[in-house]
Design an enzyme around this catalytic site. Structure first.
Site, PDB file in Angstrom:
ATOM      1  N   HIS A 116       0.858  -1.189   0.000  1.00  0.00           N
ATOM      2  CA  HIS A 116       0.000   0.000   0.000  1.00  0.00           C
ATOM      3  C   HIS A 116       0.889   1.231   0.000  1.00  0.00           C
ATOM      4  O   HIS A 116       1.953   1.242   0.612  1.00  0.00           O
ATOM      5  CB  HIS A 116      -0.902   0.001   1.239  1.00  0.00           C
ATOM      6  CG  HIS A 116      -2.106   0.876   1.073  1.00  0.00           C
ATOM      7  ND1 HIS A 116      -3.290   0.422   0.518  1.00  0.00           N
ATOM      8  CD2 HIS A 116      -2.322   2.178   1.384  1.00  0.00           C
ATOM      9  CE1 HIS A 116      -4.176   1.399   0.509  1.00  0.00           C
ATOM     10  NE2 HIS A 116      -3.608   2.491   1.031  1.00  0.00           N
ATOM     11  N   ASP A 129     -13.689   2.913   7.051  1.00  0.00           N
ATOM     12  CA  ASP A 129     -12.696   3.634   6.240  1.00  0.00           C
ATOM     13  C   ASP A 129     -13.337   4.158   4.960  1.00  0.00           C
ATOM     14  O   ASP A 129     -13.004   5.249   4.494  1.00  0.00           O
ATOM     15  CB  ASP A 129     -11.493   2.747   5.901  1.00  0.00           C
ATOM     16  CG  ASP A 129     -10.422   3.553   5.161  1.00  0.00           C
ATOM     17  OD1 ASP A 129      -9.947   4.555   5.739  1.00  0.00           O
ATOM     18  OD2 ASP A 129     -10.094   3.233   4.012  1.00  0.00           O
ATOM     19  N   ARG A 182     -12.604  12.688   4.438  1.00  0.00           N
ATOM     20  CA  ARG A 182     -11.299  13.365   4.563  1.00  0.00           C
ATOM     21  C   ARG A 182     -10.895  14.008   3.243  1.00  0.00           C
ATOM     22  O   ARG A 182     -10.329  15.094   3.209  1.00  0.00           O
ATOM     23  CB  ARG A 182     -10.223  12.364   5.009  1.00  0.00           C
ATOM     24  CG  ARG A 182     -10.353  11.959   6.468  1.00  0.00           C
ATOM     25  CD  ARG A 182      -9.483  10.757   6.786  1.00  0.00           C
ATOM     26  NE  ARG A 182      -8.079  10.995   6.576  1.00  0.00           N
ATOM     27  CZ  ARG A 182      -7.213  10.082   6.091  1.00  0.00           C
ATOM     28  NH1 ARG A 182      -7.620   8.870   5.778  1.00  0.00           N
ATOM     29  NH2 ARG A 182      -5.957  10.382   5.932  1.00  0.00           N
ATOM     30  N   LYS A 234      -7.526  -1.326   6.636  1.00  0.00           N
ATOM     31  CA  LYS A 234      -7.816  -2.045   5.371  1.00  0.00           C
ATOM     32  C   LYS A 234      -6.913  -3.262   5.226  1.00  0.00           C
ATOM     33  O   LYS A 234      -7.348  -4.346   4.854  1.00  0.00           O
ATOM     34  CB  LYS A 234      -7.553  -1.136   4.164  1.00  0.00           C
ATOM     35  CG  LYS A 234      -8.611  -0.105   3.916  1.00  0.00           C
ATOM     36  CD  LYS A 234      -8.469   0.526   2.544  1.00  0.00           C
ATOM     37  CE  LYS A 234      -7.371   1.545   2.423  1.00  0.00           C
ATOM     38  NZ  LYS A 234      -7.634   2.851   2.960  1.00  0.00           N
ATOM     39  N   SER A 256      -6.237   4.428   8.632  1.00  0.00           N
ATOM     40  CA  SER A 256      -6.933   4.155   7.371  1.00  0.00           C
ATOM     41  C   SER A 256      -6.242   2.998   6.632  1.00  0.00           C
ATOM     42  O   SER A 256      -6.892   2.037   6.193  1.00  0.00           O
ATOM     43  CB  SER A 256      -6.916   5.434   6.514  1.00  0.00           C
ATOM     44  OG  SER A 256      -7.218   5.160   5.178  1.00  0.00           O
TER      45      SER A 256
HETATM   46  N1  URA Z   1      -4.025   5.655   1.654  1.00  0.00           N
HETATM   47  C1  URA Z   1      -5.054   5.284   2.466  1.00  0.00           C
HETATM   48  O1  URA Z   1      -5.637   4.219   2.295  1.00  0.00           O
HETATM   49  N2  URA Z   1      -5.409   6.112   3.446  1.00  0.00           N
HETATM   50  C2  URA Z   1      -4.786   7.279   3.683  1.00  0.00           C
HETATM   51  O2  URA Z   1      -5.160   7.966   4.606  1.00  0.00           O
HETATM   52  C3  URA Z   1      -3.724   7.664   2.837  1.00  0.00           C
HETATM   53  C4  URA Z   1      -3.356   6.821   1.820  1.00  0.00           C
END
Ligand code: URA
Length: 435
Positions: free
Chosen positions: A84, A163, A170, A189, A185
């Site tokens: 990620h 999320d 956000r 996930k 966040s």
């Molecule tokens: N990627 C995400 O999933 N969340 C964030 O807050 C920033 C990048």
């Protein structure tokens, strides 16, 4: 137990600590649409300024992770590794990366996000492939992982719904750049994916949410710590985001550039960062040296196996594989404007933040939660840090559909490039590593 949201907002605003039950209550109520967006935005803004303590971050992240179902991938017969990014401009790395790693025998259940602030999102980019759906029944995920080694999905009403909601809020309320909000966040996930390991791309520089190596190191350590507390090994690479990655910034054009990488071409920075992340993921998958993992990643591209996996992934998720075979079928804006330089010399700045803001203004990102994005608009960056340019040379080609959006984008690009008299050496792509 019930709380008053106004009182909780006031406590956070004044620098107080929220108790674990209150944090769990906020996540549960917001996910159930029982707290309005205006109160949640206000709390998020207080968190931006006041931060969160370790005592708050743990229960907050756990509550997000358990706001929906957690995947059970015990039937998947391969190591399960994901990657990620904390978000960047032109950051399409996940798209060529995932088919490479899947072609090497690792399962990647990637749960990604949409555009966030001035940065692009993997889900938006994938949706420029006609028909591609980023929603899959959780019960079908393990079958697809066993068969082709990859799924690319978003959060849903059943997968990390907290999320899904907070992320969208956000994006539209200026509440993205917060170390605890980003870590919760991302990690909620990723921990919902039943992983054996995770590689993080923590971006640093003007186009990242973390502007300095110190901030990025703090964010990386926080996410590695959350992984540790769930027995999930996490490796974080800190990577340079002072200028966009590659040439393409947008949605459809980033898919085109990703396909070029899968065909063995593409810009050198995108190709080399993709291979670095593939190597880290394969090493984390087990019993493999860096050299062997690197060679397998390169071979997956050169043999065409990764490209084949991209075709299979596209077809499995409802997309048209002909678009991957022929990128001219991707959506395209109707007009092009070429911004040129009025100075000769060496590019010393090609500012990722300015270009990211300009991309959102052009229509490649959202100004409100309800906005549709324009998949065909975007930039092809022609002059990057260190390049030699002469008066009249193109800095960027802008694909656009709407004159007023073009003008707004050009305003954001006013100081995006700087040309120096002396040669300039670009900074390294990988700036550090945290395990
Ligand atoms: N990627 C995400 O999933 N969340 C964030 O807050 C920033 C990048």
């Amino acid at each position: 137990m019930s709380y008053s949201m106004v009182e909780l907002i006031r406590t956070k605003r004044d620098g107080g600590e929220l108790e674990p039950d209150a944090l769990r209550w906020i996540i549960a109520e917001y996910t159930a649409d029982a707290i309005p967006d205006y109160q949640m935005s206000s709390l998020l803004m207080a968190i931006i300024f006041r931060g969160m303590t370790q005592n708050e971050l743990g229960p907050w992240t756990e509550a997000m992770l358990h706001s929906g179902d957690v995947l059970d991938l015990s039937d998947v017969d391969k190591p399960i590794i994901d990657k990620h990014s904390t978000g960047g401009v032109g950051d399409k790395i996940s798209i060529p990366l995932v088919p490479i790693v899947a072609a090497c025998g690792v399962a990647v259940p990637m749960m990604s996000g949409r555009g966030l602030g001035h940065t692009g999102g993997t889900l938006d980019k994938l949706e420029s492939i006609s028909g591609f759906s980023t929603t899959i029944e959780p019960s079908a995920i393990d079958t697809q992982l066993n068969e082709i080694g990859v799924v690319m999905v978003g959060t849903t009403e059943t997968l990390v719904p907290a999320d899904r909601r907070i992320y969208a809020l956000r994006d539209a309320t200026g509440t993205v750049p917060s170390i605890p909000l980003i870590s919760s966040s991302i990690m909620s996930k990723k921990l919902a994916e039943d992983l054996d390991g995770l590689v993080l791309d923590v971006k640093v520089g003007s186009g990242a949410f973390m502007k300095t190596v110190d901030q990025a190191t703090t964010l990386a350590r926080m996410m590695v710590g959350i992984g540790d507390s769930h027995d999930t090994p996490v490796t974080a690479l800190l990577t340079n985001m002072s200028q966009p990655l590659g040439r393409a910034v947008g949605n459809a054009n980033e898919i085109a550039e990703s396909v070029e990488v899968l065909r063995g071409g593409g810009p050198e920075d995108v190709r080399s960062l993709t291979i670095s992340f593939a190597t880290e993921m394969l090493v984390l998958a087990g019993n493999e040296s860096v050299d062997s993992a690197n060679a397998r990643a390169v071979d997956a591209i050169e043999s065409g196996a990764a490209f084949e996996t991209m075709l299979e992934l596209t077809a499995r998720q409802g997309g048209d594989p002909h678009v991957i075979e022929n990128i001219d079928r991707l959506p395209r804006a109707t007009h092009e404007y070429v911004l040129t330089t009025s100075h000769s010399g060496f590019v010393s700045r090609c500012d990722a933040y300015d270009i990211g803001v300009a991309a959102v203004r052009l229509g490649a990102g959202r100004a409100t939660k309800e906005d549709d994005i324009d998949l065909g608009v975007g930039f092809l960056v022609e002059a990057k840090i260190g390049d030699r340019v002469e008066v009249g040379d193109p800095l960027v080609r802008i694909a656009y559909n709407d004159e007023s959006r073009l003008q707004a984008a050009l305003d954001a690009l006013d100081n995006a490039w700087e040309i120096a008299d002396e040669p300039v050496t670009p900074n390294d792509l990988i700036l550090g590593e945290i395990r």
